[in-house]
Each structure stands twice: as structure tokens, then as C-alpha cells.
Motif scaffolding. Structure first.
Motif, PDB file in Angstrom:
ATOM      1  N   LYS A 193       0.834  -1.201   0.000  1.00 20.89           N
ATOM      2  CA  LYS A 193       0.000   0.000   0.000  1.00 20.89           C
ATOM      3  C   LYS A 193       0.871   1.253   0.000  1.00 20.89           C
ATOM      4  O   LYS A 193       0.617   2.215  -0.741  1.00 20.89           O
ATOM      5  N   ARG A 194       1.918   1.234   0.821  1.00 16.94           N
ATOM      6  CA  ARG A 194       2.818   2.383   0.873  1.00 16.94           C
ATOM      7  C   ARG A 194       3.595   2.556  -0.434  1.00 16.94           C
ATOM      8  O   ARG A 194       3.775   3.689  -0.929  1.00 16.94           O
ATOM      9  N   GLU A 197       1.286   4.032  -3.027  1.00 24.53           N
ATOM     10  CA  GLU A 197       0.984   5.438  -2.749  1.00 24.53           C
ATOM     11  C   GLU A 197       2.116   6.346  -3.221  1.00 24.53           C
ATOM     12  O   GLU A 197       1.880   7.454  -3.701  1.00 24.53           O
ATOM     13  N   LYS A 198       3.360   5.867  -3.099  1.00 24.46           N
ATOM     14  CA  LYS A 198       4.494   6.656  -3.581  1.00 24.46           C
ATOM     15  C   LYS A 198       4.478   6.800  -5.096  1.00 24.46           C
ATOM     16  O   LYS A 198       5.054   7.745  -5.637  1.00 24.46           O
ATOM     17  N   GLY A 200       1.680   7.147  -6.687  1.00 20.17           N
ATOM     18  CA  GLY A 200       0.449   7.873  -6.987  1.00 20.17           C
ATOM     19  C   GLY A 200      -0.765   6.988  -7.172  1.00 20.17           C
ATOM     20  O   GLY A 200      -1.783   7.448  -7.689  1.00 20.17           O
ATOM     21  N   ARG A 202      -3.670   4.901  -5.361  1.00 22.36           N
ATOM     22  CA  ARG A 202      -4.355   4.759  -4.076  1.00 22.36           C
ATOM     23  C   ARG A 202      -5.357   3.606  -4.164  1.00 22.36           C
ATOM     24  O   ARG A 202      -6.138   3.517  -5.108  1.00 22.36           O
ATOM     25  N   LYS A 204      -8.493   2.387  -2.836  1.00 25.32           N
ATOM     26  CA  LYS A 204      -9.610   2.956  -2.083  1.00 25.32           C
ATOM     27  C   LYS A 204     -10.168   1.984  -1.049  1.00 25.32           C
ATOM     28  O   LYS A 204     -10.569   2.379   0.042  1.00 25.32           O
ATOM     29  N   GLU A 207      -7.942   2.011   2.128  1.00 24.00           N
ATOM     30  CA  GLU A 207      -7.639   3.274   2.777  1.00 24.00           C
ATOM     31  C   GLU A 207      -8.162   3.273   4.209  1.00 24.00           C
ATOM     32  O   GLU A 207      -9.047   2.497   4.577  1.00 24.00           O
TER      33      GLU A 207
END
Length: 309
Positions: A193-194, A197-198, A200, A202, A204, A207
Motif C-alpha cells: 500500500k505504501r 501510494e508513492k 500515486g 491509491r 480505495k 484506505e
């Protein structure tokens, strides 16, 4: 993150994914102490390239890595089967993420799938060896007890205490194996997940994991299982203890979500987060405190989530 066909530009990524798995294997065999921690990251290359390249490419990485491991170990055994299960863990997590499942469904379906594949692998292995599962397990535990007895003896632990420790390990082994596997699933989801996210991307459905809350009815399961511990039936005690161990992991996830929630709310510095998480990892009393936070959150609602909604 989609696509099931293998295209020419993907070949380099497939090779890279296989090489990353081989590097982790090499660390496990060359540095056994560090290898215990390296095992946690074994599903990660498969998960990453399963999402990036698609199902077929991810399957190739799993198959080739497993075949290479068989050549390295020159055989088929419990350890090899466990490594194969970890490779498939990354693949199954990728399937769930691509289907946009939430954290609970991802954890449950991945866990059930892993345990099913592990059982199927054990049945195949027992057939190849011409032994029953009970006999294979007995032989494996005998080898483990012999090794552990040597280690404990060097530490100055008396023989009677060694026997008690080994008996306790056998009693809680199913529960401990399950929480080890599910903790690995949880860690790989958080890391992936991280990483996404880096880039771009996500997810959902994954989250706000620091809002995680276990179903309310699990409290009754804890109470009932706790009552079963006092009944004079060894089979019920065995079942209840191992189920309670797994449920404690669920409440640990909820407790760690509470800790993460307040870190985010207070905008705590990274150094403080690292210190606290390290303390949770190494101190049993702090770990139990986190589990208690998760358990009593069902009544106290520390994060006031319902109020925020």
C-alpha cells in the motif's frame, strides 16, 4: 495493474521478480538469523509484479522461483512447502487487491487459500513419501525437539523445563502458525500500500486502515472460548486456546490501528512512531496492552469513529 497476457516488455520484469525471490532465498540460507525476518518479505516481489504485470506473469514468477528453490534444496520437504506457500501468499493478495476487496475479505480469503494450498501440498508430499500426515508431522517435530533441546541445553535450561516448553509449543502450534501467516499477510499489504501510494496509486478499499474495527460479535466468541478453557476436556482446551490466539491477533490489529490513528491525528514525528512500534515488537507487556486497547475499543470507542461519522 491489470492484464493477463505476457508481452515482450514484461519479460525483463518477470526475470527481475524471480531474481528478487532468489536474493531473499539466498539471505535465508546464508544468514539464518536474518532469514527469519527476510521470510516476511518473500511474498512482496510476487505481489508487486502480480499487480504490475498481471495474473499469468505473476504465476510464472511463482512457478520458476519454486522450481529454482527445489533445485537449490535438492528435494521436497516441509521447509520448501512453507516457502512455496509464502510465494503463493503474494499471488493471492494480488488477486484480492485487483478485485478491490476490503481488508477483512483480503485477509480471510488469502488465509483460507494459503491454508488450503498448504494442506494440498502436505497431502501430495505424504503420498510421495508413502507416509500418513500424522507420521510426517511426528517425524518433523522429533527433529525440531532434538535441535531445540541442544539449543536450550547450551542456554543452561534444565531438561524438565525443556520438556514443558516443547509440550507447550505442540499445544499452541496451530494458533501460532496461523498468526505468523496472517501477520505476514498484513505486513505485505501495508508495505505494498505504501509503495503504491508513492507511485500515486491509491487503493480505495484499503484506505483508512487505522479505522479498522473488529466485528462486535467476536467479543462473544472470546467469552465462550474463555469459558471452554475451564472445562475438563483436553480437546476443547486445545481448540479454545488456539482459537483465542488467532482472535488475539485480530484485536492486536485493532489495537495497532488505534495507535496509528492517534499518531496521525497528533501528527507525531517519525522518530516517535519508530520507537513506539519497536517497543510494541520487543516488549510483551506493551504488546498485551495494544491487544487490550483493541478488545476494549468495542465498548469505549477510543477513536470516536461513530461520532465522526
Amino acid at each position: 495493474m491489470t492484464g493477463n497476457s505476457i508481452k515482450a516488455p514484461y519479460i525483463r520484469d518477470i526475470i527481475l521478480g524471480i531474481c528478487l525471490c532468489m536474493v531473499i532465498f539466498a539471505i535465508i540460507f546464508a544468514f539464518p538469523l536474518i532469514g527469519v525476518f527476510a521470510l516476511i518479505f518473500l511474498p512482496l516481489p510476487v505481489l508487486f509484479y502480480r499487480l504490475k504485470l498481471g495474473r499469468n506473469s505473476g504465476g510464472i514468477i511463482v512457478a520458476v522461483s519454486f522450481a529454482a528453490l527445489m533445485v537449490m534444496t535438492q528435494g521436497f520437504g516441509f521447509d520448501l512447502l512453507y516457502f512455496g506457500v509464502l510465494l503463493m501468499t503474494g499471488f493471492l493478495i494480488g488477486e484480492c487487491i485487483e478485485r478491490q476487496m476490503g481488508i477483512e475479505r483480503t485477509m480471510i480469503l488469502t488465509g483460507v487459500g494459503i491454508l488450503g494450498l498448504g494442506l494440498a501440498g502436505l497431502l501430495v508430499y505424504s503420498g510421495l513419501q508413502g507416509q500418513s500426515l500424522g507420521a510426517l508431522f511426528s517425524d518433523y517435530m522429533s527433529q525440531y525437539f532434538t535441535m531445540s533441546r541442544q539449543v536450550y541445553s547450551e542456554m543452561g535450561i534444565e531438561e524438565q523445563q525443556i520438556q514443558m516448553l516443547n509440550s507447550a509449543i505442540v499445544f499452541v502450534l496451530p494458533g501460532m502458525f496461523t498468526i505468523s501467516l496472517m501477520s505476514t499477510v498484513w505486513m505485505n499489504i501495508l508495505i505494498m500500500k505504501r509503495l503504491l501510494e508513492k507511485k500515486g496509486i491509491r487503493l480505495k478499499n484499503l484506505e483508512n486502515l487505522n479505522h479498522y474495527q473488529a466485528p462486535d460479535h467476536l467479543v462473544w466468541a472470546v467469552i465462550i472460548l474463555g469459558i471452554l478453557l475451564f472445562l475438563p476436556a483436553d480437546a476443547l482446551k486445545y481448540l479454545s486456546v488456539n482459537c483465542l490466539i488467532v482472535l488475539m491477533l485480530v484485536y492486536f490489529f485493532q489495537g495497532i490501528a488505534i495507535v496509528s490513528f492517534f499518531f496521525q491525528k497528533k501528527e507525531s514525528p517519525t522518530a516517535l512512531k519508530v520507537f513506539c512500534y519497536s517497543l510494541i515488537a520487543v516488549q510483551l507487556y506493551v504488546l498485551l496492552l495494544v491487544i487490550g486497547l483493541g478488545f476494549f475499543d468495542n465498548w469505549i470507542n477510543f477513536r470516536k469513529l461513530d461520532t465522526q461519522k
